[in-house]
Scaffold this motif. Sequence first.
Motif, PDB file in Angstrom:
ATOM      1  N   TRP A 159      26.739   6.331 -22.104  1.00 53.59           N
ATOM      2  CA  TRP A 159      25.713   6.696 -21.109  1.00 53.59           C
ATOM      3  C   TRP A 159      25.606   8.213 -20.987  1.00 53.59           C
ATOM      4  CZ3 TRP A 159      26.951   8.987 -16.229  1.00 53.59           C
ATOM      5  CH2 TRP A 159      25.848   9.148 -15.367  1.00 53.59           C
ATOM      6  N   LEU A 160      26.734   8.893 -20.943  1.00 51.18           N
ATOM      7  CA  LEU A 160      26.724  10.353 -20.854  1.00 51.18           C
ATOM      8  C   LEU A 160      26.055  10.973 -22.081  1.00 51.18           C
ATOM      9  CD1 LEU A 160      30.377  10.914 -19.574  1.00 51.18           C
ATOM     10  CD2 LEU A 160      28.307  11.489 -18.292  1.00 51.18           C
ATOM     11  N   ARG A 161      26.397  10.470 -23.257  1.00 54.92           N
ATOM     12  CA  ARG A 161      25.859  11.030 -24.495  1.00 54.92           C
ATOM     13  C   ARG A 161      24.347  10.825 -24.607  1.00 54.92           C
ATOM     14  NH1 ARG A 161      29.441  12.902 -28.063  1.00 54.92           N
ATOM     15  NH2 ARG A 161      31.648  12.333 -27.797  1.00 54.92           N
ATOM     16  N   ALA A 162      23.849   9.732 -24.045  1.00 53.80           N
ATOM     17  CA  ALA A 162      22.419   9.433 -24.150  1.00 53.80           C
ATOM     18  C   ALA A 162      21.603  10.102 -23.050  1.00 53.80           C
ATOM     19  CB  ALA A 162      22.204   7.916 -24.086  1.00 53.80           C
ATOM     20  N   ARG A 163      22.262  10.655 -22.066  1.00 54.84           N
ATOM     21  CA  ARG A 163      21.564  11.200 -20.903  1.00 54.84           C
ATOM     22  C   ARG A 163      20.980  12.577 -21.230  1.00 54.84           C
ATOM     23  NH1 ARG A 163      22.531  13.251 -15.607  1.00 54.84           N
ATOM     24  NH2 ARG A 163      21.570  11.888 -14.034  1.00 54.84           N
ATOM     25  N   PRO A 164      19.696  12.789 -20.986  1.00 50.53           N
ATOM     26  CA  PRO A 164      19.102  14.097 -21.305  1.00 50.53           C
ATOM     27  C   PRO A 164      19.585  15.189 -20.358  1.00 50.53           C
ATOM     28  CG  PRO A 164      17.510  12.708 -20.170  1.00 50.53           C
ATOM     29  CD  PRO A 164      18.696  11.842 -20.440  1.00 50.53           C
ATOM     30  N   ASP A 165      19.588  16.406 -20.863  1.00 50.33           N
ATOM     31  CA  ASP A 165      19.910  17.588 -20.047  1.00 50.33           C
ATOM     32  C   ASP A 165      21.236  17.434 -19.324  1.00 50.33           C
ATOM     33  OD1 ASP A 165      17.365  19.030 -20.507  1.00 50.33           O
ATOM     34  OD2 ASP A 165      16.513  17.325 -19.416  1.00 50.33           O
ATOM     35  N   THR A 166      22.246  16.919 -20.018  1.00 49.73           N
ATOM     36  CA  THR A 166      23.542  16.671 -19.388  1.00 49.73           C
ATOM     37  C   THR A 166      24.677  17.167 -20.267  1.00 49.73           C
ATOM     38  OG1 THR A 166      22.693  14.683 -18.270  1.00 49.73           O
ATOM     39  CG2 THR A 166      25.080  14.897 -18.444  1.00 49.73           C
ATOM     40  N   ASP A 167      25.506  18.035 -19.713  1.00 50.70           N
ATOM     41  CA  ASP A 167      26.769  18.412 -20.321  1.00 50.70           C
ATOM     42  C   ASP A 167      27.875  17.705 -19.538  1.00 50.70           C
ATOM     43  OD1 ASP A 167      25.783  20.248 -22.304  1.00 50.70           O
ATOM     44  OD2 ASP A 167      25.365  21.628 -20.657  1.00 50.70           O
ATOM     45  N   TRP A 168      28.955  17.352 -20.213  1.00 50.97           N
ATOM     46  CA  TRP A 168      29.944  16.538 -19.523  1.00 50.97           C
ATOM     47  C   TRP A 168      31.349  16.745 -20.077  1.00 50.97           C
ATOM     48  CZ3 TRP A 168      32.176  13.401 -23.144  1.00 50.97           C
ATOM     49  CH2 TRP A 168      31.401  13.119 -24.275  1.00 50.97           C
ATOM     50  N   ASP A 169      32.315  16.346 -19.248  1.00 48.61           N
ATOM     51  CA  ASP A 169      33.733  16.355 -19.600  1.00 48.61           C
ATOM     52  C   ASP A 169      34.305  15.023 -19.102  1.00 48.61           C
ATOM     53  OD1 ASP A 169      36.547  16.887 -19.857  1.00 48.61           O
ATOM     54  OD2 ASP A 169      36.146  19.022 -19.655  1.00 48.61           O
ATOM     55  N   PHE A 170      34.871  14.243 -20.019  1.00 50.93           N
ATOM     56  CA  PHE A 170      35.372  12.899 -19.694  1.00 50.93           C
ATOM     57  C   PHE A 170      36.869  12.873 -19.956  1.00 50.93           C
ATOM     58  CE2 PHE A 170      36.544   8.584 -20.521  1.00 50.93           C
ATOM     59  CZ  PHE A 170      35.690   7.777 -19.786  1.00 50.93           C
ATOM     60  N   PHE A 171      37.662  12.581 -18.921  1.00 52.71           N
ATOM     61  CA  PHE A 171      39.121  12.602 -19.065  1.00 52.71           C
ATOM     62  C   PHE A 171      39.693  11.327 -18.451  1.00 52.71           C
ATOM     63  CE2 PHE A 171      42.342  16.077 -19.925  1.00 52.71           C
ATOM     64  CZ  PHE A 171      43.434  15.216 -20.020  1.00 52.71           C
ATOM     65  N   ALA A 172      40.349  10.516 -19.275  1.00 51.84           N
ATOM     66  CA  ALA A 172      40.996   9.289 -18.811  1.00 51.84           C
ATOM     67  C   ALA A 172      42.505   9.438 -18.946  1.00 51.84           C
ATOM     68  CB  ALA A 172      40.526   8.090 -19.637  1.00 51.84           C
ATOM     69  N   ALA A 173      43.221   8.942 -17.937  1.00 49.31           N
ATOM     70  CA  ALA A 173      44.682   9.010 -17.964  1.00 49.31           C
ATOM     71  C   ALA A 173      45.249   7.668 -17.529  1.00 49.31           C
ATOM     72  CB  ALA A 173      45.196  10.122 -17.055  1.00 49.31           C
ATOM     73  N   GLY A 174      45.741   6.899 -18.493  1.00 46.75           N
ATOM     74  CA  GLY A 174      46.303   5.599 -18.186  1.00 46.75           C
ATOM     75  C   GLY A 174      47.464   5.701 -17.216  1.00 46.75           C
ATOM     76  N   GLY A 175      47.461   4.801 -16.211  1.00 46.45           N
ATOM     77  CA  GLY A 175      48.527   4.772 -15.222  1.00 46.45           C
ATOM     78  C   GLY A 175      48.340   5.711 -14.054  1.00 46.45           C
ATOM     79  N   SER A 176      47.287   6.518 -14.088  1.00 45.30           N
ATOM     80  CA  SER A 176      47.126   7.533 -13.039  1.00 45.30           C
ATOM     81  C   SER A 176      46.457   6.976 -11.797  1.00 45.30           C
ATOM     82  CB  SER A 176      46.334   8.728 -13.566  1.00 45.30           C
ATOM     83  OG  SER A 176      44.994   8.361 -13.860  1.00 45.30           O
ATOM     84  N   ALA A 177      46.755   7.620 -10.694  1.00 44.76           N
ATOM     85  CA  ALA A 177      46.118   7.379  -9.399  1.00 44.76           C
ATOM     86  C   ALA A 177      45.623   8.729  -8.890  1.00 44.76           C
ATOM     87  CB  ALA A 177      47.122   6.745  -8.429  1.00 44.76           C
ATOM     88  N   PRO A 178      44.860   8.771  -7.804  1.00 46.92           N
ATOM     89  CA  PRO A 178      44.305  10.045  -7.343  1.00 46.92           C
ATOM     90  C   PRO A 178      45.310  11.178  -7.179  1.00 46.92           C
ATOM     91  CG  PRO A 178      43.151   8.280  -6.266  1.00 46.92           C
ATOM     92  CD  PRO A 178      44.258   7.628  -7.065  1.00 46.92           C
ATOM     93  N   ARG A 179      46.537  10.863  -6.723  1.00 51.18           N
ATOM     94  CA  ARG A 179      47.488  11.949  -6.478  1.00 51.18           C
ATOM     95  C   ARG A 179      47.792  12.744  -7.754  1.00 51.18           C
ATOM     96  NH1 ARG A 179      51.468  10.634  -3.349  1.00 51.18           N
ATOM     97  NH2 ARG A 179      50.851   8.503  -2.827  1.00 51.18           N
ATOM     98  N   GLN A 180      47.760  12.102  -8.913  1.00 55.23           N
ATOM     99  CA  GLN A 180      48.068  12.816 -10.160  1.00 55.23           C
ATOM    100  C   GLN A 180      47.004  13.843 -10.534  1.00 55.23           C
ATOM    101  OE1 GLN A 180      48.908   9.207 -10.426  1.00 55.23           O
ATOM    102  NE2 GLN A 180      50.990   9.877  -9.997  1.00 55.23           N
ATOM    103  N   TRP A 181      45.826  13.713  -9.957  1.00 52.94           N
ATOM    104  CA  TRP A 181      44.727  14.624 -10.283  1.00 52.94           C
ATOM    105  C   TRP A 181      44.561  15.754  -9.261  1.00 52.94           C
ATOM    106  CZ3 TRP A 181      42.025  13.899 -14.826  1.00 52.94           C
ATOM    107  CH2 TRP A 181      42.235  12.676 -15.478  1.00 52.94           C
ATOM    108  N   ALA A 182      45.454  15.785  -8.260  1.00 50.37           N
ATOM    109  CA  ALA A 182      45.263  16.796  -7.218  1.00 50.37           C
ATOM    110  C   ALA A 182      46.552  17.420  -6.708  1.00 50.37           C
ATOM    111  CB  ALA A 182      44.494  16.187  -6.034  1.00 50.37           C
ATOM    112  N   SER A 183      47.633  16.649  -6.640  1.00 51.85           N
ATOM    113  CA  SER A 183      48.800  17.180  -5.934  1.00 51.85           C
ATOM    114  C   SER A 183      50.134  16.950  -6.629  1.00 51.85           C
ATOM    115  CB  SER A 183      48.854  16.579  -4.519  1.00 51.85           C
ATOM    116  OG  SER A 183      48.849  15.162  -4.567  1.00 51.85           O
TER     117      SER A 183
END
Length: 241
Positions: free
Chosen positions: A43-67
Amino acid sequence: MITLAAALALLVCAPAAAAVPDRIVVITDSHGVGSFGEALEAWLRARPDTDWDFFAAGGSAPRQWASSRWTTPCGYHATSAGPAVKRACREETVPHLDELWAAQPAGTSKTRRVTIIAHGTNYALDAKASEAASTLPLLKAAFKASDVCVWIGPPNMTRSPGFDASGVAYKYSIIEAALAAAKKTGHVCSLVDSRPLSSYPKLGGDGIHYHWLKTKDPDSLSQGPKWGAAVAAKLDALLPR
């Protein structure tokens, strides 16, 4: 005096308004490594006028992305600026969301910055208050770095305990509590409920993942992309061009 025909001709000839360019940062848990993430990336690749960064981390929960600092044994990272990446488990150090945004090009004053958070599967049970509290720093980072925030909740799963219908409902209550607390500060993150959009495969699977990387079961192969396409339709409605 201009005639009606002339006015209509001018409207037809007038250039269409340019679409607002988007820069989208997506962070997910292991669902983003599998076929759901593949559909979302398509979906991101097909979307016009869109730059993107996609990052998946197996096993992660919100705390791993902030604190906290954490390294996932099964991560996946791709960007619109780089080549296509083969989907496979790779060890990745999980960046904080504000660091991921700091690495993005600034864009222009017209660029719309969008954070998409696909999380909730890995919340702990019997820890609603602490899990909701650990989510607030992530939401704060999203609101500071971007103009729009969208949260994609976990899909239907079947493994008990924690990933069956009652476990998923409990995890949604954590998401909703965190979003409600954020709203009191004047910030809104739209929630996409994946439960009406997903059907867990009847055969195969581990009760959590939709089409994991080596799955061959036809139903498993189909359900992840269906969920991803349904979520993409919701995102199109939330992010009109």
